[in-house]
Design an enzyme around this catalytic site. Structure first.
Site, PDB file in Angstrom:
ATOM      1  N   MET A  13      -0.152   4.405   7.782  1.00 15.13           N
ATOM      2  CA  MET A  13       0.287   3.312   6.939  1.00 15.13           C
ATOM      3  C   MET A  13       0.641   2.069   7.738  1.00 15.13           C
ATOM      4  O   MET A  13       1.520   2.108   8.578  1.00 15.13           O
ATOM      5  CB  MET A  13       1.497   3.758   6.122  1.00 15.13           C
ATOM      6  N   CYS A  14      -0.037   0.990   7.472  1.00 12.85           N
ATOM      7  CA  CYS A  14       0.224  -0.327   8.044  1.00 12.85           C
ATOM      8  C   CYS A  14       0.005  -0.374   9.553  1.00 12.85           C
ATOM      9  O   CYS A  14       0.063   0.626  10.248  1.00 12.85           O
ATOM     10  CB  CYS A  14       1.648  -0.796   7.744  1.00 12.85           C
ATOM     11  N   GLY A  15      -0.285  -1.563  10.005  1.00 15.44           N
ATOM     12  CA  GLY A  15      -0.411  -1.798  11.434  1.00 15.44           C
ATOM     13  C   GLY A  15       0.447  -2.987  11.815  1.00 15.44           C
ATOM     14  O   GLY A  15       0.498  -3.981  11.069  1.00 15.44           O
TER      15      GLY A  15
END
Lengths: 319, 241
Positions: A13-15
């Site tokens: 999830m997400c960077g």
């Protein structure tokens, strides 16, 4: 969902990413480096992309960046009316200059001392959906729903010269996908402060209630916003960025890797359980931090070591 | 460093699926040594290699490198991301740099050697094999280890060897904090000699020279208090992480 699927989800999830030039002067390649890092992390967060870039410090004036509305919520006509209202307001201010618009964004310079909360409140009362995205002597925040390539197409971040910056690619796991809920988040009320976050703040509602009882406003339902609110308040109280990030470790629960910038610093904090990845590369010339090593290797050639940050690690680099 | 005269694969121009398919095809067609250029910290490289052969990555690899492997040998001339050699059955993995979270998690056999540091959850739930870290390791290494040997030449993070079954751990530096039910046991002369042998076998001489002697390692095993539920001591389970 089995344990493996849950773990796979946690990992994807997400960077987040950050780049900090350690050598004197401005880096003509800052924006291009940040864009390459963002693109490498694009598949971790296809919903939106954004950066907070720190350029040369304009000591005499503030750079104000405003979102005239969200194309997902407002009609083109409503956004155009908002944009016109903001431009008129900006041109009517004493000591304002360089008023310009691009898409849903309005940008202008404002010289002299300002009451930041009052200015923010006045601007956001000009029309429904208007949000101040960032205010600072050196920092400029740009974000868009969609890919890093779309962000580049609208904001040309690759041309930005500066000293450091942070970025984010978002995979929405809570709240909604729109411009306001995208990251980075400005530390509202504090000049030149922004954060990006990968994870979940599990005591978000508790913290938000406490802030709201004290009159502090939130503009999204995104739990990451509380980190920006928290750091802005700490820095406005006189805390250093390191003290602010140490405070995050003390007062926030959950899984988080969080990067923050000020006009002169970049730092990160990692949660006590290492639920979220974060790797660091540091040489005599630069510091690069990212969710995955591929972001650093894709953007920065050369021979350098990359290592994973440890639990409860807080690091800050200053210029 | 192992010198390998290898068949080269340039990952820069191929998808990960193509790199892995090419690697597998070459091993199946009789190649025993493969060199992968420009791995660029990409994920899922060399996953599920089921034939013997040596693969050398000229650079860093991303997540899950060598995962689900059975019998191959991998050398990473850089660092590795999360899940290095996860669930490996047999094989030999050497990383010249550091490794991310969950290195050697749930391995059933084989050897994982990390010349640098390992991050959190090293060797969790390992069911056999040897994990050897020349540097430090992070939080919760060895958690719920069931069999095998975990050696850390440097310092450990918090919650080391938490809730283990029968993994045996050895630590050359300081222990950040022992996990639930982890206990330090006296190290025998035979074990010290075995450790010296393992370090000499798996670490380059210049790296080995900087590490403690086998006799200076601390041995950590399960205290066995969590192995069988005891209703008169239920608080031990309540306190377990």
């Amino acid at each position: 969902m089995d344990t493996r699927s849950i773990l796979a989800g946690l990992r994807r999830m997400c960077g987040i990413l950050g780049y900090f030039r350690k050598t004197p002067g401005s880096d003509d390649q800052l924006g291009a480096t940040m864009l390459s890092m963002l693109e490498a992390l694009g598949r971790r967060g296809p919903d939106s992309a954004g950066v907070a870039l720190v350029g040369p410090v304009h000591r005499a004036s503030y750079i104000v960046r405003i979102q005239a509305g969200d194309e997902l919520d407002l009609s083109q006509q409503a956004i155009a009316e908002n944009r016109e209202a903001i431009e008129t307001f900006a041109r009517g201010l004493d000591n304002s200059s360089n008023v310009s618009s691009s898409g849903v964004y309005v940008r202008f310079l404002l010289a002299g001392d300002i009451d930041l909360p009052a200015l923010t409140s006045r601007i956001e009362s000009l029309g429904e959906g208007i949000r101040v995205l960032s205010v600072g002597h050196a920092m400029e925040l740009s974000k868009e729903v969609g890919s890093p390539r779309l962000l580049e197409g609208k904001h040309h971040i690759s041309a930005f010269a500066g000293t450091h910056g942070i970025g984010h690619t978002r995979l929405c796991t809570e709240s909604i996908v729109d411009l306001s809920h995208s990251q980075p988040f400005w530390g509202r009320g504090a000049a030149d402060v922004a954060i990006v976050h990968n994870g979940h703040i599990t005591n978000y509602h508790q913290l938000r209630r406490k802030y709201e009882q004290r009159g502090v406003g939130f503009v999204t339902e995104n739990d990451s916003e509380v980190l920006a609110v928290y750091l802005a308040e700490a820095l406005n109280r006189g805390a250093t960025l390191r003290q602010g990030l140490d405070g995050v470790l003390r007062d926030m629960d959950g899984a988080f890797s969080c990067l923050a910038v000020t006009a002169t610093e970049m730092g990160f904090v990692k949660d006590p359980y290492a639920f979220k990845p974060l790797v660091v590369a540091e040489t005599d010339d630069f510091v690069a931090v990212a969710t995955e090593e591929i972001a650093i290797r894709s953007a920065i050639p050369g021979d350098y070591k990359v290592s994973e940050a440890q639990v409860e690690e807080v690091r800050v680099w200053s210029r | 460093m192992v010198e390998i005269a290898a068949t080269a694969i340039d990952a820069a121009t191929l998808s990960t699926r193509e790199v892995n398919a090419l690697m597998r095809a070459r091993l199946e067609s009789g190649s025993t040594e493969i060199c992968v250029e420009n791995p660029n910290a990409r994920h899922n490289l060399a996953v599920a290699l089921l034939r013997p052969g040596r693969v050398r990555f000229l650079g860093s690899v991303g997540y899950y490198c060598g995962g689900l492997m059975d019998g191959a040998e991998i050398h990473v001339e850089g660092s590795a991301g999360w899940g290095l050699a996860e669930s490996m059955s047999q094989g030999h993995v050497v990383v010249h740099g550091g490794a991310g979270n969950g290195a050697a998690a749930a391995i059933r056999g084989g050897t994982v050697v990390i010349h640098g540091d390992a991050a959190a959850r090293l060797g969790v739930s390992m069911k056999g094999g040897l994990v050897l870290v020349a540097g430090d390791c992070g939080y919760m290494a060895g958690f719920m280890g069931q069999k095998g040997t975990l050696v850390v030449c440097g310092n450990t993070g918090q919650a080391f060897a938490d809730s283990m079954y029968a993994t045996t751990c050895y630590v050359g530096g300081s222990i950040g904090a022992l996990g639930t039910d982890a206990v330090i046991e006296p190290l025998s002369a035979e074990e010290a000699a075995t450790l010296d042998g393992l370090l000499a076998e798996h670490l380059p001489a210049e790296l080995r020279a900087q590490k403690p002697a086998g006799r200076d390692f601390k041995k950590v095993v399960a205290g066995r208090k969590l192995w069988n539920f005891d209703k008169h001591n239920w608080k031990a389970w309540q306190d377990a992480l």
